[in-house]
Write an enzyme that holds these catalytic residues in place. Structure first.
Site, mmCIF file in Angstrom:
data_model
loop_
_atom_site.group_PDB
_atom_site.id
_atom_site.type_symbol
_atom_site.label_atom_id
_atom_site.label_comp_id
_atom_site.label_asym_id
_atom_site.label_seq_id
_atom_site.Cartn_x
_atom_site.Cartn_y
_atom_site.Cartn_z
ATOM 1 N N LYS A 1 -40.886 16.358 28.860
ATOM 2 C CA LYS A 1 -41.938 16.160 27.852
ATOM 3 C C LYS A 1 -41.609 15.020 26.894
ATOM 4 O O LYS A 1 -42.512 14.406 26.313
ATOM 5 C CB LYS A 1 -42.209 17.455 27.080
ATOM 6 C CG LYS A 1 -40.988 18.074 26.407
ATOM 7 C CD LYS A 1 -40.742 17.577 25.003
ATOM 8 C CE LYS A 1 -39.381 17.981 24.517
ATOM 9 N NZ LYS A 1 -39.091 17.535 23.151
ATOM 10 N N TYR B 1 -29.146 13.554 8.682
ATOM 11 C CA TYR B 1 -30.104 14.114 9.643
ATOM 12 C C TYR B 1 -31.070 15.141 9.073
ATOM 13 O O TYR B 1 -32.146 15.332 9.624
ATOM 14 C CB TYR B 1 -29.342 14.731 10.820
ATOM 15 C CG TYR B 1 -28.569 13.715 11.625
ATOM 16 C CD1 TYR B 1 -29.223 12.679 12.283
ATOM 17 C CD2 TYR B 1 -27.185 13.779 11.714
ATOM 18 C CE1 TYR B 1 -28.520 11.739 13.015
ATOM 19 C CE2 TYR B 1 -26.467 12.838 12.444
ATOM 20 C CZ TYR B 1 -27.143 11.820 13.088
ATOM 21 O OH TYR B 1 -26.447 10.886 13.816
ATOM 22 N N SER C 1 -29.722 16.844 13.670
ATOM 23 C CA SER C 1 -30.704 17.656 12.955
ATOM 24 C C SER C 1 -30.884 19.033 13.600
ATOM 25 O O SER C 1 -30.934 20.049 12.894
ATOM 26 C CB SER C 1 -32.049 16.924 12.883
ATOM 27 O OG SER C 1 -32.484 16.535 14.172
ATOM 28 N N PHE C 2 -30.928 19.091 14.929
ATOM 29 C CA PHE C 2 -31.162 20.381 15.574
ATOM 30 C C PHE C 2 -29.939 21.285 15.462
ATOM 31 O O PHE C 2 -30.066 22.482 15.178
ATOM 32 C CB PHE C 2 -31.570 20.200 17.033
ATOM 33 C CG PHE C 2 -32.156 21.453 17.621
ATOM 34 C CD1 PHE C 2 -33.455 21.817 17.337
ATOM 35 C CD2 PHE C 2 -31.396 22.282 18.432
ATOM 36 C CE1 PHE C 2 -33.999 22.988 17.847
ATOM 37 C CE2 PHE C 2 -31.926 23.451 18.952
ATOM 38 C CZ PHE C 2 -33.237 23.800 18.663
#
Length: 340
Positions: free
Chosen positions: A191, A52, A14-15
């Protein structure tokens, strides 16, 4: 404006697809490499990445390819959007083609055996390459849907930062520069772990105060760890630190948050990952981060708690109860502490 050379995007997730579209929107010719021939064909024929980024039109300037050497031979700049577990294996065979190129890692993960960040793996594979990282509160679907977004390109190579800003900066995507590559990349990797905790808390109906406490203490914890390894604490007050932490801990679009939410609903870890259908880097990161924090004796109670939930049979309620019983220490503190 026609560019002399196309730009490579490596990775069909997806990115990678969102970044490829951004570049094409800015007039760049993009060679988008992916392993799966069926996926490449779907993009070529239907102009969509159905697995995606369903529903997002892939622009005509994006040319899908499954021939990695051919892509690298034509490009001087490549955005690397491969999962952490696959990056070394995919690029080692073409290491000779990477020399002298600008390689920008977008993957927020840590290699299990070596505790190396993705840009450090790129440096191993291609010591002659010019290396940077892209990190920030960058959910792929929102980028693809043109939500106003900012990111950080981090590198000691100022010309690389300027080049990335020139090709990616657009009407809905703002690119800031940083010289702290290590801190920016470490923030992006760390994170992910806390997003899993935040997703679990949301599934269990915990209050807004609780969510805020978890995010804030996560920031203190990840900064403490990063500073111990030599990162600049100020990096964690920017987009690659607190910015990325906030979005990934508060959005149902975050893959790691989705895994945590599924765990909070009672699914096993395997079932939660299977339901997601994509790599959630936080799952890979938690084991190596727990081992590294133990080795360095850096106090990371949230990491230890999540590890206990995922791999030691503890519940989130038990872990939070233990955290609340810990002796409170200073609120803002960039040195190793002994309280939550």
């Amino acid at each position: 404006m026609t560019q002399q050379q196309p730009i490579a995007v490596l990775g069909g997730g997806s990115f990678g697809t969102a970044i490829a579209n951004l570049l094409a929107e800015n007039g760049q010719h993009v060679l988008h490499w992916m392993r799966d021939p069926e996926q490449a064909e779907a993009i070529r024929v239907n102009r969509e990445n159905p697995r995606y980024l369903k529903g997002i039109k892939v622009l005509a300037g994006v040319e899908p390819s499954t021939d990695l050497p051919a892509v690298l031979n034509r490009c001087a700049l490549a955005f690397v959007a491969l999962p952490s577990s696959a990056l070394r294996q995919a690029l080692q065979p073409v290491s000779a083609l990477l020399a002298g190129k600008m390689l920008v890692s977008t993957t927020k993960g840590i290699e299990a055996q070596s505790f190396k960040l993705m840009s450090e793996i790129l440096q191993d594979i291609a010591p002659q390459a010019r290396i940077g990282v892209l990190s920030g509160p960058n959910l792929a679907r929102e980028i693809a849907e043109h939500a106003l977004t900012a990111t950080v390109v981090a590198s000691e190579d100022e010309a690389l930062c300027q080049r990335v800003q020139a090709v990616l900066h657009g009407r809905t995507f703002r690119v800031y520069a940083s010289a702290d590559r290590f801190g920016a990349e470490l923030g992006g990797a760390l994170k992910n772990v806390y997003a899993i905790i935040a997703g679990m808390a949301a599934a269990l109906g915990m209050g807004e105060n609780t969510k805020s406490m978890l995010i804030t203490r996560a920031l203190a914890e990840m900064t403490r760890f990063a500073v111990h390894l030599g990162a600049n604490p100020m990096t964690f007050l920017g987009l690659a630190g607190v910015g990325d932490l906030i979005v990934t801990c508060s959005s149902a679009k975050s893959r790691n948050y989705q895994v945590g939410f599924a765990l909070g609903q009672g699914l096993t870890l395997d079932a939660a990952v299977q339901r997601l259908g994509e790599v959630a880097e936080g799952v890979n990161t938690i084991k190596v981060l727990k081992a590294k924090s133990d080795e360095l004796q850096v106090y990371m109670p949230l990491v230890a708690g999540l590890h206990a939930i995922l791999f030691e049979g503890r519940t989130l309620d038990q872990v939070i109860a233990a955290l609340m019983r810990a002796e409170p220490k200073t609120d803002v503190d960039f040195i190793p502490a002994t309280g939550f």
